[in-house]
Design an enzyme around this catalytic site. Structure first.
Site, PDB file in Angstrom:
ATOM      1  N   HIS A  42      57.158 -19.270  65.191  1.00 19.69           N
ATOM      2  CA  HIS A  42      57.560 -20.206  66.043  1.00 19.69           C
ATOM      3  C   HIS A  42      59.212 -20.686  65.639  1.00 19.69           C
ATOM      4  O   HIS A  42      59.672 -19.844  64.875  1.00 19.69           O
ATOM      5  CB  HIS A  42      56.454 -21.358  66.257  1.00 19.69           C
ATOM      6  CG  HIS A  42      56.218 -21.932  64.737  1.00 19.69           C
ATOM      7  ND1 HIS A  42      57.246 -22.501  63.820  1.00 19.69           N
ATOM      8  CD2 HIS A  42      55.165 -21.879  64.081  1.00 19.69           C
ATOM      9  CE1 HIS A  42      56.676 -22.885  62.624  1.00 19.69           C
ATOM     10  NE2 HIS A  42      55.502 -22.414  62.699  1.00 19.69           N
ATOM     11  N   HIS A  45      59.885 -20.975  62.084  1.00 13.22           N
ATOM     12  CA  HIS A  45      60.324 -19.863  61.342  1.00 13.22           C
ATOM     13  C   HIS A  45      61.585 -19.295  61.867  1.00 13.22           C
ATOM     14  O   HIS A  45      62.422 -19.030  61.012  1.00 13.22           O
ATOM     15  CB  HIS A  45      59.148 -18.600  61.733  1.00 13.22           C
ATOM     16  CG  HIS A  45      58.000 -18.878  61.288  1.00 13.22           C
ATOM     17  ND1 HIS A  45      56.930 -19.268  62.154  1.00 13.22           N
ATOM     18  CD2 HIS A  45      57.343 -18.927  60.045  1.00 13.22           C
ATOM     19  CE1 HIS A  45      55.843 -19.269  61.589  1.00 13.22           C
ATOM     20  NE2 HIS A  45      56.010 -19.132  60.163  1.00 13.22           N
ATOM     21  N   GLN A  69      45.927 -16.971  48.870  1.00 15.39           N
ATOM     22  CA  GLN A  69      46.325 -18.281  49.048  1.00 15.39           C
ATOM     23  C   GLN A  69      45.368 -19.241  50.010  1.00 15.39           C
ATOM     24  O   GLN A  69      45.670 -20.326  50.254  1.00 15.39           O
ATOM     25  CB  GLN A  69      47.931 -18.568  49.647  1.00 15.39           C
ATOM     26  CG  GLN A  69      48.108 -18.201  50.809  1.00 15.39           C
ATOM     27  CD  GLN A  69      49.385 -18.333  51.129  1.00 15.39           C
ATOM     28  OE1 GLN A  69      50.461 -17.667  50.714  1.00 15.39           O
ATOM     29  NE2 GLN A  69      49.951 -19.387  51.970  1.00 15.39           N
ATOM     30  N   LYS A 157      58.992 -28.170  55.651  1.00 19.70           N
ATOM     31  CA  LYS A 157      57.543 -28.471  56.330  1.00 19.70           C
ATOM     32  C   LYS A 157      56.499 -28.252  55.128  1.00 19.70           C
ATOM     33  O   LYS A 157      55.520 -28.994  55.133  1.00 19.70           O
ATOM     34  CB  LYS A 157      57.405 -27.448  57.177  1.00 19.70           C
ATOM     35  CG  LYS A 157      55.898 -27.230  57.663  1.00 19.70           C
ATOM     36  CD  LYS A 157      55.511 -28.340  58.452  1.00 19.70           C
ATOM     37  CE  LYS A 157      53.936 -28.350  58.884  1.00 19.70           C
ATOM     38  NZ  LYS A 157      53.208 -27.261  58.572  1.00 19.70           N
TER      39      LYS A 157
HETATM   40  P1  AMP Z   1      54.411 -19.780  57.037  1.00 17.15           P
HETATM   41  O1  AMP Z   1      54.336 -18.724  58.169  1.00 17.15           O
HETATM   42  O2  AMP Z   1      53.545 -21.051  57.745  1.00 17.15           O
HETATM   43  O3  AMP Z   1      53.685 -19.345  55.706  1.00 17.15           O
HETATM   44  O4  AMP Z   1      55.817 -20.455  56.912  1.00 17.15           O
HETATM   45  C1  AMP Z   1      56.721 -19.415  56.647  1.00 17.15           C
HETATM   46  C2  AMP Z   1      57.878 -20.379  56.165  1.00 17.15           C
HETATM   47  O5  AMP Z   1      58.338 -21.101  57.484  1.00 17.15           O
HETATM   48  C3  AMP Z   1      57.630 -21.426  55.258  1.00 17.15           C
HETATM   49  O6  AMP Z   1      58.797 -21.618  54.175  1.00 17.15           O
HETATM   50  C4  AMP Z   1      57.364 -22.582  56.028  1.00 17.15           C
HETATM   51  O7  AMP Z   1      57.750 -23.711  55.141  1.00 17.15           O
HETATM   52  C5  AMP Z   1      58.577 -22.428  57.125  1.00 17.15           C
HETATM   53  N1  AMP Z   1      58.080 -23.435  58.531  1.00 17.15           N
HETATM   54  C6  AMP Z   1      56.775 -23.230  58.657  1.00 17.15           C
HETATM   55  N2  AMP Z   1      56.823 -24.337  59.849  1.00 17.15           N
HETATM   56  C7  AMP Z   1      58.172 -24.853  59.845  1.00 17.15           C
HETATM   57  C8  AMP Z   1      58.806 -25.838  60.451  1.00 17.15           C
HETATM   58  N3  AMP Z   1      58.138 -26.647  61.514  1.00 17.15           N
HETATM   59  N4  AMP Z   1      60.090 -26.245  60.413  1.00 17.15           N
HETATM   60  C9  AMP Z   1      60.714 -25.401  59.338  1.00 17.15           C
HETATM   61  N5  AMP Z   1      60.341 -24.567  58.705  1.00 17.15           N
HETATM   62  C10 AMP Z   1      58.968 -24.074  58.781  1.00 17.15           C
END
Ligand code: AMP
Length: 301
Positions: A42, A45, A69, A157
């Site tokens: 989204h 990312h 995890q 986040k």
């Molecule tokens: P994930 O795919 O959920 O493991 O997230 C991958 C990276 O994207 C991680 O470093 C998250 O902190 C970052 N991320 C997820 N959601 C957001 C958001 N709303 N704003 C900024 N970074 C995000």
């Protein structure tokens, strides 16, 4: 007549190939940026990708839904997966390579080594999700070793995750610079998350309660409140008033150690976690001393 030539984004499936691509980039003196993700991409990312592109070439994104995890009762098998649309988004955002190994490539038979960032991993998210940060730290260490990026990008986040990665890099003398990027939100304040896809319409409306709780604390801080217990109680009142929400925690902690504080005197996080129906969501805001204005704080939601 103009001809548009489109290049397919290179998807790298093996550790050996990823190492070779990164080695070549380093040999050419290029600055490598790594953006680790679990896919279901989204704008949150993509904000990391855009930031990485300002500093680095090549930008390497990874998509890996990391089994270690997730707890045994968590959502590993139903975690949203949308590989084709992810590839299209990464390609459009200008990512140079995508590392998308399968679980057996990262955790082959006979895998036995895990890394644990002590202390930090046991609090907050770690208390509610035992073993979660052991899995995060292990996979992030592996990714940092495989790619050896100059910069790696994480979202605020997941503030505690970013803190754990920074501690890991410090403690193990890794070379990557960790860049923590702001939270991207929907227009009603809900922080973007792959798990928002689980929310039913009524739950989607209720999910703004995390943002509303933080915003209440922000207003209190703006009018001079500094007492952590008072601010935590204010956040909890907002969360507990939402019928579809079940509060996990609402805490104010030191931004470096994630230890609880009694008063806001230095940089802190306000962190909240709640179940909305069956979906567990987290959010936070950063509270920082305003430069040159003793006792005054700036809050980033
Ligand atoms: P994930 O795919 O959920 O493991 O997230 C991958 C990276 O994207 C991680 O470093 C998250 O902190 C970052 N991320 C997820 N959601 C957001 C958001 N709303 N704003 C900024 N970074 C995000």
């Amino acid at each position: 007549m103009t001809r548009s030539v489109s290049f397919a984004l290179e998807t790298i499936r093996t550790v050996a190939w990823m190492k070779e691509v990164a080695r070549q980039a380093r040999a050419e003196g290029r600055i490598i940026g790594l953006v680790p993700t679990m896919g279901a991409l989204h704008e949150g990312h993509l904000s990391l990708i855009h930031r990485a592109r300002q500093d680095c070439n090549p930008v390497i994104a990874s998509i890996f839904v990391n089994p270690t995890q997730f707890g045994p009762k968590e959502d590993f098998t139903k975690y949203p997966r949308s590989f084709e649309s992810d590839v299209a988004q990464l390609s459009a955002a200008g990512v140079d390579s995508l590392f998308a190994p399968d679980a057996a490539e990262i955790y082959p038979n006979g895998f036995h080594t895990y890394v644990n960032v002590e202390g930090l991993s046991e609090r907050l998210e770690g208390r509610s999700r035992p073993g979660h940060f052991r899995g995060v730290a292990t996979v992030v260490l592996k990714l940092l070793e495989i790619v050896q990026p100059h910069f790696a990008y994480f979202g605020r986040k997941d503030a505690q995750q970013a803190g754990i990665v920074q501690q890991l890099v410090r403690d193990l003398n890794l070379n990557a610079n960790i860049v923590v990027c702001p939270i991207v939100r929907e227009s009603d304040g809900l922080a973007l998350s792959s798990r928002n896809a689980y929310l039913k319409p009524g739950e989607r409306r209720a999910a703004t309660v995390l943002y509303r709780a933080l915003d209440t604390a922000r207003k209190e801080i703006a009018s001079g409140a500094r007492d952590a217990l008072h601010l935590q109680a204010a956040m909890r009142r907002v969360l507990d008033a939402e019928p579809l929400a079940s509060t996990d925690y609402a805490e104010i902690v030191d931004a470096g150690t994630f230890e609880p504080v009694t008063q806001i005197r230095r940089a802190c996080y306000a962190l909240v976690a709640a179940f909305i129906g069956g979906t567990r969501l987290i959010d936070n805001m950063l509270i920082e001393p305003r430069e040159g204005a003793e006792g005054d704080f700036h809050v980033s939601l």
